[in-house]
Design an enzyme around this catalytic site. Structure first.
Site: not given
Ligand SMILES: CC(C)CCOP(=O)(O)OP(=O)(O)O
Ligand SMILES: [Mg+2]
Length: 237
Positions: A16, A33, A126
């Protein structure tokens, strides 16, 4: 230092913080991303080196569809690139599985995922399980329906339904160690977000403040150092 004999068999990661990372650096969401995707490869190599058996990565949840169309389309393209790339596959002898509902993904992405599963299923390295359009509640519901239909057509007696039978119906059943020993969530958020709900029953939780694209080897080592001395009581003594 880390003790090899105390290594978790199965590590799950909620990756995240990609958009916040991009915002902090004045980059686009897409670059956030993409940075996450690169870090995912670093983590995979580290887990392979540490002889961890299963690494489950939460890459896209059923709730993520509510994001802007261009972001979702970009993520799907990114998954297609990752799933079809031939980059350093063989030397790591990695096995790939994809959990989640593939039926609403594009034909090209679905086929790439199935092909990657097929071509790597006998690899002994893995086992990377990527949760794509995955929902812990949907996983439990589909397992329930499968069991109910087996009872309906006489293949299963209600009295014989136990945890083992149920776990065989969950999407994680193909993993040698389907239950994570350690769950790492990055970016400071402290919630499960409808990840593997049945499987996480006795999983040790570790929350890292860093955004996933900022995670380095020492941050993953910190998570393992936090995990290793913990007493796993499984609700017992
Ligand atoms: C698609 C997901 C795994 C990407 C994770 O990061 P996020 O897009 O939730 O980014 P943020 O939490 O910073 O909004
Ligand atoms: Mg997020």
């Amino acid at each position: 230092g880390l003790k090899l004999e105390l290594m978790p068999k199965h590590v799950a990661v909620i990756m995240d913080g990609h958009r916040r990372w991009a915002r902090q650096k004045g980059l686009s969401v897409e670059q956030g991303h993409r940075a996450g995707g690169e870090k995912m490869k670093v983590l995979t190599r580290l887990c392979n080196q540490w002889r961890i058996k299963v690494l489950t990565l939460f890459a896209f949840s059923t709730e993520n569809w509510t994001r802007p169309k261009e972001e979702v389309d970009f993520l799907m393209e990114l998954f297609l690139d990752l799933a079809s790339s031939q980059e350093n596959l063989d030397e790591d002898n990695l096995r790939f599985s994809f959990i989640g509902d593939k039926s609403i993904l594009s034909k090209s992405l679905r086929e790439a995922l199935i092909l990657r599963e097929e071509t790597t299923k006998s690899n002994s390295g893995l086992h990377v399980m990527v949760a794509l359009n995955y929902s812990g509640r949907q996983d439990i519901l589909q397992a329930t329906k499968s069991i109910a239909s087996k009872v309906n057509n006489g293949h299963l007696a209600v009295k014989d339904i136990d945890s083992n039978i149920f776990e065989q119906e969950l999407e994680t059943h193909r993993a040698e160690f389907p239950e994570p020993d350690l769950l790492i969530r990055t970016s400071g958020e402290q919630r499960i977000s409808n990840f593997m709900l049945w499987q996480l029953a006795y999983t040790e939780l570790y929350f890292a403040k860093k955004l996933f694209p900022d995670m380095e080897q020492e941050d993953f080592i910190d998570a393992l150092k936090s995990f290793q001395p913990r007493e796993r009581r499984y609700g017992g003594s």
